[in-house]
Design a protein around this motif. Sequence first.
Motif, mmCIF file in Angstrom:
data_model
loop_
_atom_site.group_PDB
_atom_site.id
_atom_site.type_symbol
_atom_site.label_atom_id
_atom_site.label_comp_id
_atom_site.label_asym_id
_atom_site.label_seq_id
_atom_site.Cartn_x
_atom_site.Cartn_y
_atom_site.Cartn_z
ATOM 1 N N ILE A 1 -20.073 37.874 29.548
ATOM 2 C CA ILE A 1 -20.824 36.781 30.176
ATOM 3 C C ILE A 1 -22.315 37.121 30.231
ATOM 4 N N GLY A 2 -22.658 38.360 30.542
ATOM 5 C CA GLY A 2 -24.072 38.772 30.580
ATOM 6 C C GLY A 2 -24.730 38.664 29.226
ATOM 7 N N VAL A 3 -24.070 39.158 28.193
ATOM 8 C CA VAL A 3 -24.633 39.092 26.845
ATOM 9 C C VAL A 3 -24.733 37.639 26.393
ATOM 10 N N GLY A 4 -23.705 36.840 26.676
ATOM 11 C CA GLY A 4 -23.734 35.418 26.301
ATOM 12 C C GLY A 4 -24.879 34.684 26.970
ATOM 13 N N SER A 5 -25.133 34.966 28.259
ATOM 14 C CA SER A 5 -26.233 34.282 28.952
ATOM 15 C C SER A 5 -27.583 34.721 28.401
ATOM 16 N N LEU A 6 -27.711 36.002 28.016
ATOM 17 C CA LEU A 6 -28.966 36.457 27.409
ATOM 18 C C LEU A 6 -29.198 35.771 26.067
ATOM 19 N N ILE A 7 -28.154 35.595 25.287
ATOM 20 C CA ILE A 7 -28.292 34.904 24.003
ATOM 21 C C ILE A 7 -28.696 33.447 24.223
ATOM 22 N N ILE A 8 -28.095 32.790 25.207
ATOM 23 C CA ILE A 8 -28.448 31.392 25.501
ATOM 24 C C ILE A 8 -29.916 31.300 25.930
ATOM 25 N N PHE A 9 -30.375 32.220 26.787
ATOM 26 C CA PHE A 9 -31.779 32.213 27.204
ATOM 27 C C PHE A 9 -32.703 32.477 26.019
ATOM 28 N N LEU A 10 -32.349 33.382 25.125
ATOM 29 C CA LEU A 10 -33.168 33.667 23.951
ATOM 30 C C LEU A 10 -33.280 32.439 23.060
ATOM 31 N N VAL A 11 -32.170 31.730 22.846
ATOM 32 C CA VAL A 11 -32.215 30.505 22.052
ATOM 33 C C VAL A 11 -33.105 29.472 22.730
ATOM 34 N N GLY A 12 -33.015 29.331 24.041
ATOM 35 C CA GLY A 12 -33.859 28.385 24.778
ATOM 36 C C GLY A 12 -35.331 28.734 24.678
ATOM 37 N N ILE A 13 -35.660 30.024 24.753
ATOM 38 C CA ILE A 13 -37.055 30.458 24.637
ATOM 39 C C ILE A 13 -37.607 30.121 23.256
#
Length: 159
Positions: free
Chosen positions: A34-46
Amino acid sequence: MKKTQSELESRVIVGPHGVAAEEDHLVMGKVVGIGVGSLIIFLVGILWAWRIQVRTMEEAQPDGPPPRPAALGQYEVGIVNQRLFEQDWHAADKIGGQHQALGAGWGDQPGVKAHVPIDEAMERVITESRNPPPAPTPAPPSPAPQTPAPHGGPASPRQ
């Protein structure tokens, strides 16, 4: 497979006051996922937001940013001071000159004082307030009034 009663009870911890609690069992794989998935989602959003900003700036300014204004960096533009207050020493210099003029006096010619320096004037005011001036002397008595003539007219000097 269903667990037996003894297996369930083996996980129960009983505290000193009789409070029963079950052991914590964390599945670290799910937490890390879940932590890695949320970081990937934030990176895509950035990256998406950055691309939107670049595209919008290209549409708004197709020739690039405007040239630097000629008045940029000057002390004052119009009546607006452009420097930060911490970096602006004009007011301190002006007030310092005014205090120096008050202390030294002023006049039409250099070195000629047209008034008493402020420190000397303040000392004079303090000493005068401590020692009030003497009371005024009483006025001399006024001369006696002239008596009118017996016939009611003005008195003549030949009478």
